[in-house]
Enzyme design. Structure first.
Site, short mmCIF file in Angstrom:
data_model
loop_
_atom_site.label_atom_id
_atom_site.label_comp_id
_atom_site.label_asym_id
_atom_site.label_seq_id
_atom_site.Cartn_x
_atom_site.Cartn_y
_atom_site.Cartn_z
N GLU A 3 34.53 53.83 -17.90
CA GLU A 3 35.79 54.47 -16.87
C GLU A 3 36.36 55.72 -17.48
O GLU A 3 36.27 55.81 -17.55
CB GLU A 3 36.38 53.48 -17.14
N VAL A 22 39.21 49.94 -15.39
CA VAL A 22 38.26 48.94 -15.58
C VAL A 22 37.38 48.57 -14.25
O VAL A 22 36.12 48.81 -14.35
CB VAL A 22 38.54 48.04 -16.60
N ASP A 34 52.81 39.78 -12.27
CA ASP A 34 51.81 41.13 -12.66
C ASP A 34 50.18 40.66 -13.56
O ASP A 34 50.64 40.28 -14.58
CB ASP A 34 52.03 42.35 -13.62
N SER A 62 46.11 42.14 -14.63
CA SER A 62 45.40 43.15 -14.02
C SER A 62 44.51 43.18 -13.42
O SER A 62 43.52 41.41 -13.35
CB SER A 62 45.05 43.85 -14.84
N ALA A 63 43.67 43.75 -12.15
CA ALA A 63 42.80 43.46 -11.39
C ALA A 63 41.45 43.35 -12.06
O ALA A 63 40.47 43.26 -11.01
CB ALA A 63 42.65 44.21 -10.68
N ASP A 64 41.01 43.98 -13.51
CA ASP A 64 39.76 43.84 -14.54
C ASP A 64 39.81 42.65 -14.68
O ASP A 64 38.71 42.23 -14.69
CB ASP A 64 40.82 44.73 -16.03
N LYS A 112 45.90 44.99 -25.40
CA LYS A 112 46.92 46.07 -25.49
C LYS A 112 47.59 44.26 -26.00
O LYS A 112 47.40 43.73 -25.43
CB LYS A 112 47.20 47.12 -25.71
N1 PSU Z 1 44.23 49.36 -21.62
C1 PSU Z 1 44.71 50.90 -22.69
N2 PSU Z 1 44.36 51.72 -22.47
C2 PSU Z 1 44.31 52.15 -20.86
C3 PSU Z 1 44.25 51.26 -20.01
C4 PSU Z 1 44.84 50.06 -20.29
O1 PSU Z 1 44.91 50.38 -23.87
O2 PSU Z 1 43.47 53.33 -20.61
C5 PSU Z 1 43.50 51.61 -18.04
C6 PSU Z 1 42.41 50.94 -17.85
O3 PSU Z 1 41.72 52.13 -17.16
C7 PSU Z 1 42.66 49.86 -17.39
C8 PSU Z 1 43.43 49.54 -17.07
O4 PSU Z 1 41.50 49.58 -16.44
O5 PSU Z 1 44.61 50.35 -17.95
C9 PSU Z 1 44.89 48.50 -16.47
O6 PSU Z 1 45.32 49.10 -15.36
P1 PSU Z 1 47.02 47.65 -14.62
O7 PSU Z 1 47.27 47.18 -16.11
O8 PSU Z 1 47.27 48.65 -13.91
O9 PSU Z 1 45.69 46.81 -14.20
MN MN Z 2 49.43 45.58 -12.94
#
Ligand code: PSU
Ligand code: MN
Length: 299
Positions: free
Chosen positions: A22, A103, A135, A137-139, A156
């Protein structure tokens, strides 16, 4: 619509190992400069050392890349527009000058072009207080829906890790520990939670992925603990996370800006210790991903 880097195209045609990366982690949104450039360089080298080809994903001039050419790396490092899976259509149809893939976006891209292994530092997950904010994540959904083995150091601890694992169970995503029975918490080797399965080498991880593929199921989360020498102190990191979450709450952030703010706040609160830990685990994950991709290709 997706442009393959020359080396990636050749490798995929010859069924040689390729590992997708990514780009949010390597952009301003993931790591401070110059650690972001160093992280990209060590991840790319670690993948190459295992005989695999790195495929950095990103959006540049409206083009979605799988295998950004090295001469364009600089533009990815300087990027501060986050593109998740849902943003891919906008990024290309509306010609974004640049976009850092998360991701979720990278897993969609990888699956689309036939890259079966992806490496990152940590994945997104279910946020704390998600029952109030919604909230998630879409991951997580992207991993569930796409046939890619996602290699990370877990998620994390600023996230809600028990709920993240529950959600992955609901979405039928196996969480496989690399030489561990514990779900790692990124900066620390264990979250105190268990993984669903364990593998001890690349052959076993590759076989797991191939079995998922044979069933036509989605992705697998392969979690690799941070190397012991680089592990951070759990109390220190917990304190940093609590301070950071308070900051984010005071700012009343929501949506995609939440994660980059928490990451930056944790860096500040650990006075940079978190950055060196991040580099060590990202390198390690890239290396494991390279080994797994090589084992899949050797099948
Ligand atoms: N967690 C980390 N480092 C990162 C990310 C997440 O420890 O850089 C980044 C990754 O690109 C992950 C994104 O896909 O944040 C997730 O964001 P969100 O929580 O908005 O889905
Ligand atoms: Mn989010």
């Amino acid at each position: 619509m997706i442009v393959l880097g020359d080396e990636v195209r050749t490798a995929l045609a010859a069924q040689q190992p390729v590992v997708a990366l990514e780009s949010t982690i390597f952009s301003n949104l993931g790591l401070p400069s110059p650690a972001n450039a160093e992280a990209l360089e060590i991840c790319v080298s670690a993948i190459r050392e295992e005989g695999a080809v790195p495929a950095l994903t990103a959006v540049l001039d409206g083009v979605i890349w799988a295998g950004v050419p090295e001469e364009l790396y600089e533009r990815v490092l300087d990027c501060s527009v986050k593109v998740a899976a849902r943003g891919l259509a906008a990024a290309t149809s509306q010609q974004f000058p640049s976009g850092a893939t998360t991701v979720s976006a990278s897993v969609v891209i990888a699956d689309r072009v036939g890259i079966e292994v992806f490496a990152t530092g940590g994945i997104g997950g279910v946020h704390r207080e998600s029952q109030l904010t919604g909230d998630v994540s879409a991951d997580l959904d992207a991993i569930a829906r796409h046939q890619v083995m996602v290699v990370s150091a877990g998620a994390k601890a600023f996230l809600d890790l028990p709920r993240t694992l529950e959600y992955l169970e609901t979405q039928s995503v196996p969480v496989v520990g690399w030489q561990t029975d514990d779900f790692p918490a990124f900066y620390t080797r264990s979250s105190g939670l268990e993984v669903t399965h364990r593998v001890d080498d690349a052959r076993a991880a590759a076989d797991f992925h191939l079995a998922r593929r044979a069933f036509g199921q989605g992705g697998t989360l392969l979690v690799v603990p941070i190397p012991s020498v680089a592990e951070l102190d759990r109390d220190e990191i917990d304190r940093a996370i609590n301070t950071s979450l308070e900051e984010v709450r005071d700012l009343r952030l929501a949506g995609p800006s939440v994660t980059p703010h928490v990451l930056a706040a944790v860096e500040k609160a650990t006075e940079g210790d978190s950055v060196s830990a991040n580099l060590a685990l990202a390198r390690n994950n890239a290396s494991v991903a390279g080994q797994v991709a090589a084992a899949i290709a050797a099948q």
